[in-house]
Scaffold this motif. Structure first.
Motif, PDB file in Angstrom:
ATOM      1  N   UNK A  39     -19.279  27.404  22.390  1.00  0.00           N
ATOM      2  CA  UNK A  39     -20.724  27.318  22.587  1.00  0.00           C
ATOM      3  C   UNK A  39     -21.180  25.882  22.812  1.00  0.00           C
ATOM      4  N   UNK A  40     -20.560  24.959  22.100  1.00  0.00           N
ATOM      5  CA  UNK A  40     -20.902  23.544  22.252  1.00  0.00           C
ATOM      6  C   UNK A  40     -20.543  23.072  23.658  1.00  0.00           C
ATOM      7  N   UNK A  41     -19.365  23.447  24.126  1.00  0.00           N
ATOM      8  CA  UNK A  41     -18.953  23.062  25.477  1.00  0.00           C
ATOM      9  C   UNK A  41     -19.859  23.704  26.524  1.00  0.00           C
ATOM     10  N   UNK A  42     -20.251  24.942  26.305  1.00  0.00           N
ATOM     11  CA  UNK A  42     -21.171  25.605  27.219  1.00  0.00           C
ATOM     12  C   UNK A  42     -22.508  24.884  27.293  1.00  0.00           C
ATOM     13  N   UNK A  43     -23.005  24.460  26.127  1.00  0.00           N
ATOM     14  CA  UNK A  43     -24.251  23.697  26.063  1.00  0.00           C
ATOM     15  C   UNK A  43     -24.118  22.388  26.834  1.00  0.00           C
ATOM     16  N   UNK A  44     -22.996  21.710  26.653  1.00  0.00           N
ATOM     17  CA  UNK A  44     -22.773  20.435  27.340  1.00  0.00           C
ATOM     18  C   UNK A  44     -22.740  20.614  28.853  1.00  0.00           C
ATOM     19  N   UNK A  45     -22.077  21.663  29.300  1.00  0.00           N
ATOM     20  CA  UNK A  45     -22.016  21.946  30.739  1.00  0.00           C
ATOM     21  C   UNK A  45     -23.416  22.247  31.277  1.00  0.00           C
ATOM     22  N   UNK A  46     -24.164  23.069  30.556  1.00  0.00           N
ATOM     23  CA  UNK A  46     -25.513  23.423  30.990  1.00  0.00           C
ATOM     24  C   UNK A  46     -26.426  22.201  31.023  1.00  0.00           C
ATOM     25  N   UNK A  47     -26.306  21.319  30.024  1.00  0.00           N
ATOM     26  CA  UNK A  47     -27.115  20.096  30.010  1.00  0.00           C
ATOM     27  C   UNK A  47     -26.746  19.183  31.172  1.00  0.00           C
ATOM     28  N   UNK A  48     -25.456  19.067  31.437  1.00  0.00           N
ATOM     29  CA  UNK A  48     -25.003  18.253  32.570  1.00  0.00           C
ATOM     30  C   UNK A  48     -25.576  18.792  33.883  1.00  0.00           C
ATOM     31  N   UNK A  49     -25.490  20.093  34.049  1.00  0.00           N
ATOM     32  CA  UNK A  49     -25.995  20.703  35.279  1.00  0.00           C
ATOM     33  C   UNK A  49     -27.514  20.548  35.387  1.00  0.00           C
ATOM     34  N   UNK A  50     -28.210  20.656  34.265  1.00  0.00           N
ATOM     35  CA  UNK A  50     -29.661  20.472  34.277  1.00  0.00           C
ATOM     36  C   UNK A  50     -30.009  19.057  34.721  1.00  0.00           C
TER      37      UNK A  50
END
Length: 74
Positions: A39-50
């Motif tokens: 979940x943490x990695x998913x959040x990081x990916x989503x933040x990067x993409x945002x």
């Protein structure tokens, strides 16, 4: 001229894509209390993409994602 969109619609698209790719619920990306690595990695990916695909500032991104400081957004 800034061509990147600054909208909640783009954030929704990003969240949907990350959640689908990692096979996790969107809520796990946007709510506190989910600290498993997946979940943490998913959040990081989503933040990067945002940050990359919208014109949102770091401060705006932090309001969407549950982080305690701006470090993961950088």
């Amino acid at each position: 001229m800034d061509l990147k969109p600054k909208s909640t619609e783009m954030i929704k698209i990003i969240l949907d894509a990350v959640a689908e790719e990692l096979d996790i619920p969107i809520e796990f990306l946007t709510q506190k209390g989910y600290s498993k690595r997946k979940y943490v990695e998913g959040r990081q990916v989503a933040m990067y993409m945002a940050r990359k695909f919208t014109s949102m500032t770091y401060k705006e991104i932090v309001h969407i994602f549950p982080v305690s400081d701006h470090t993961p957004v950088s």
